[in-house]
Design an enzyme around this catalytic site. Structure first.
Site, PDB file in Angstrom:
ATOM      1  N   THR A 154       0.863  -1.193   0.000  1.00 44.92           N
ATOM      2  CA  THR A 154       0.000   0.000   0.000  1.00 44.92           C
ATOM      3  C   THR A 154       0.898   1.243   0.000  1.00 44.92           C
ATOM      4  O   THR A 154       1.338   1.667  -1.054  1.00 44.92           O
ATOM      5  CB  THR A 154      -0.970   0.031   1.211  1.00 44.92           C
ATOM      6  OG1 THR A 154      -0.227  -0.106   2.403  1.00 44.92           O
ATOM      7  CG2 THR A 154      -1.991  -1.075   1.099  1.00 44.92           C
ATOM      8  N   LYS A 196       4.203  -6.849   3.969  1.00 44.85           N
ATOM      9  CA  LYS A 196       3.894  -5.476   3.605  1.00 44.85           C
ATOM     10  C   LYS A 196       3.656  -4.722   4.905  1.00 44.85           C
ATOM     11  O   LYS A 196       3.203  -5.285   5.919  1.00 44.85           O
ATOM     12  CB  LYS A 196       2.685  -5.371   2.685  1.00 44.85           C
ATOM     13  CG  LYS A 196       1.360  -5.732   3.265  1.00 44.85           C
ATOM     14  CD  LYS A 196       0.649  -4.625   3.964  1.00 44.85           C
ATOM     15  CE  LYS A 196       0.720  -3.367   3.151  1.00 44.85           C
ATOM     16  NZ  LYS A 196       0.428  -2.193   4.019  1.00 44.85           N
ATOM     17  N   THR A 245      -1.295  -1.406   7.225  1.00 45.78           N
ATOM     18  CA  THR A 245      -1.347  -2.557   8.111  1.00 45.78           C
ATOM     19  C   THR A 245      -0.343  -3.608   7.646  1.00 45.78           C
ATOM     20  O   THR A 245       0.007  -3.679   6.484  1.00 45.78           O
ATOM     21  CB  THR A 245      -2.749  -3.159   8.101  1.00 45.78           C
ATOM     22  OG1 THR A 245      -3.141  -3.315   6.759  1.00 45.78           O
ATOM     23  CG2 THR A 245      -3.719  -2.249   8.812  1.00 45.78           C
ATOM     24  N   GLU A 258       7.110   4.926   6.966  1.00 45.82           N
ATOM     25  CA  GLU A 258       6.532   6.083   6.291  1.00 45.82           C
ATOM     26  C   GLU A 258       7.345   7.356   6.531  1.00 45.82           C
ATOM     27  O   GLU A 258       7.465   7.818   7.664  1.00 45.82           O
ATOM     28  CB  GLU A 258       5.083   6.288   6.735  1.00 45.82           C
ATOM     29  CG  GLU A 258       4.158   5.230   6.135  1.00 45.82           C
ATOM     30  CD  GLU A 258       2.718   5.363   6.621  1.00 45.82           C
ATOM     31  OE1 GLU A 258       1.846   4.820   5.938  1.00 45.82           O
ATOM     32  OE2 GLU A 258       2.486   5.985   7.658  1.00 45.82           O
ATOM     33  N   ASN A 300       0.425  11.101   6.194  1.00 46.01           N
ATOM     34  CA  ASN A 300      -0.726  10.752   7.027  1.00 46.01           C
ATOM     35  C   ASN A 300      -1.728  11.883   7.222  1.00 46.01           C
ATOM     36  O   ASN A 300      -2.840  11.651   7.709  1.00 46.01           O
ATOM     37  CB  ASN A 300      -0.236  10.214   8.367  1.00 46.01           C
ATOM     38  CG  ASN A 300       0.346   8.828   8.189  1.00 46.01           C
ATOM     39  OD1 ASN A 300      -0.363   7.908   7.798  1.00 46.01           O
ATOM     40  ND2 ASN A 300       1.645   8.682   8.423  1.00 46.01           N
TER      41      ASN A 300
END
Lengths: 391, 391
Positions: A150, A173, A184, A264, A386
């Site tokens: 993702t 992942k 997740t 991230e 985010n």
């Protein structure tokens, strides 16, 4: 390569129209061709756990899984009974495709947005496409590892070979422990070793505890986290138990490390090792407290080895959990002892902060136990991903 | 106005050359002119607590404080015995200036960088300048509230009047609970009520529990947090006990709310109210879990009322702490029920996210208890302040 590295497994990754990103591979299928179909798993402890987690936990209860279907593009979490029925329907379709005698031989994993149902027609049609594309090639394994991504910027895989040629392959992942909404963690590890479900579950519990449970990108627990370990027995090799445990742990550690490396927005991967603790739990509590400090994570992103933010995080761990004397604590960052006896040590300007990997070594000087946790720094890019991803 | 609003107090705020910012007021003095000198306090529970905290905790043990000296520009934390002796010397100097019989009648508070000693000569010379500038005017109170600021963008003060004219005044610094390095929280509240130290301590414990302990900018606990309540008795009024408790709580709540309003880099102040809990502790645990979510805080900074990130945070609270059924939880953001029965409710696009204040109302539907906590959103600016401030 990933999950097809071990003998007895075929895989596929296809674009099924589940993800909002046009043409992105978003559905992966992993099939265990036997002769064994032993399986073990660990799942999120989040009370708002997703429908596929509820399903897969039940499916795994008997220690047997023949196939796993995984989708990105939707978490199928907080979707109630309708969401659960989507997981059941998906398992039923895959079970009939792969000739499993029962839907409960199929595990289902989903990742993506919380609170929305999946486009079920696309999932079921995609399952058929994926079944047709199944292969035990390196390419097929790579396709599967891409289909579960993702916010991940790269696929994360591992391959290991044990004595007498038995193998482990895996894919994961996740851009952290992390983002319950868009990142997740899903993980499938395969092996062709001849092992029992019980032995696998014990190995996986230990391995997950020392790998996936010791990374923390942002302290946020997912609704969908799933780690599955599947054994085909196709190598015919019954591995030494200690070696098996060690390689499963090595596989999990490698994949966990890759998650941190792809956290991230991260610009630094931070290894925090706490030594000199009275117990491993004490060391772990201290490491986790430091890893959870937004202030420290910001400082590291600004290349500042800010030991004040390290010891003040350490100081939040209750004495009942980790006994130590604050006047005896030392902190090294990248090998430079910048905090000595709880106070200033060598000058922080001596620390080279240019490497991506930052090592924080804390000695509590209270005992012989130790633990290591990993985290990422907190960057503008993390906030951007985010804050602005949705809108 | 701040601490000089109540009768019997004088104050000053001067530039003493402690702060790195040329000419910034960085030293505040608050003197209780009596007739009473009753005092109460709460302090950080961080095990790496600063020298002034160690000193002031001892000084307060007898329930009497005649004067408080506070500096910005240096936390005097993790500075060992030398740092402690700096606090002692500061208290000694102030005690002789104000004619206190013992240094232990003087509390000392410091805020700023961890790990460095203060420029003691400047502190002691500044104490004399501050003593000479003491006044019971609104300006003197304002000067004191400015002298304790670090990353704060504005002074934070409160004034309240009780029945028969007794008064409370207060000042606080802090850009959150927060930044152990540069934004530790210091608070002085004064009253001219006739109250005992014991009554004050009880009132302050309750008030702090419901105010300063229910805000969270970044989950980081300071080494220097100090809240002091001083009574002069100068009004001659012995207040009703309930009214006294209520006004102390109101003063703390106002100051805590102002900290959130000035949280580092914040663009939204977020009020999280959890109702329908089995106990207040359960409600509080749920509220704190949601307030600690970096993902939610990023979403709010992007004006996204992301309920998935709210319920997934809620789901991390163990059932033993907060019993509830995830299928019965509702979440309103700014009055719009976007999560109903643990799943999607009204569309999130209906939520107006333009106000600075965001209200998240969570109903667990499990009981009658409730609690409210406050936090800030997580912005690019927060990362900027904490990544780049030092370097």
């Amino acid at each position: 390569m990933s999950v097809t590295f071990a003998q007895g497994f075929s895989a596929a990754g296809v674009a099924a129209g589940i993800s909002a990103v046009e043409g992105k591979k978003d559905l992966a299928l992993v099939v265990n061709n036997g002769p064994l179909d032993a399986a073990a798993g660990v799942f999120t402890s989040n009370r708002f756990c997703a429908a596929p987690v509820q399903w897969s936990r039940k499916a795994l209860a008997d220690g047997h899984i023949k196939a796993v279907i995984l989708n990105s593009g939707g978490a199928n979490a907080c979707t109630g009974e309708a969401g659960y029925q989507q997981s059941v329907a998906t398992a039923e379709t895959v079970a009939s495709l792969v000739g499993a005698k029962d839907p409960s031989d199929v595990a289902v994993c989903s990742t993506g947005l919380i609170g929305e149902l999946l486009p079920l027609d696309n999932v079921l049609a995609g399952a058929k496409t994926a079944y047709a594309a199944l292969a035990n090639t390196a390419e097929a394994g790579a396709d599967a590892s891409q289909a579960i991504m993702t916010t991940d910027t790269k696929p994360k895989t591992v391959t290991l070979t044990g004595s007498n040629g038995w193998k482990i392959g895996g894919m994961v992942k996740g851009s952290g422990m992390i983002a319950p909404q868009l990142a997740t963690m899903l993980c499938v590890i395969t092996t062709d070793a001849v092992v029992s479900g019980g032995q696998m579950q014990a190995a996986l519990n230990q391995a997950a505890e020392h790998s996936f449970n010791r990374i923390d990108v942002d302290g946020c627990m997912s609704t969908n986290d799933t780690v599955l370990l599947l054994a085909s027995g196709a190598s015919g090799v019954e591995p030494d138990k200690d070696e098996f445990n060690r390689l499963v742990r090595e596989a999990c550690s490698s994949l966990a490390r890759q998650i941190i490396g792809d956290g991230e927005g991260a610009s630094h991967d931070i290894r925090i090792t706490v030594t000199g603790a009275t117990t491993e739990d004490a060391a772990l509590a201290c490491g986790r407290a430091v890893a959870a400090s937004n202030l420290l994570k910001c400082a590291i992103s600004g290349n500042d080895p800010n030991w004040g933010r390290i010891v003040s995080s350490l100081g939040t761990v209750p004495e009942s959990v980790a006994p130590y004397d604050s006047d005896k604590v030392t902190v090294d960052v990248n090998g430079v002892r910048i905090c000595e006896n709880g106070g200033a040590g060598r000058d922080r300007s001596e620390v080279d902060m240019t490497p991506r990997e930052v090592h924080i070594d804390i000695d509590l000087n209270a005992g012989d136990a130790e633990a290591t946790v990993w985290t990422d720094d907190l960057t503008h890019e993390y906030v951007h991903i985010n804050a602005d991803y949705e809108s």
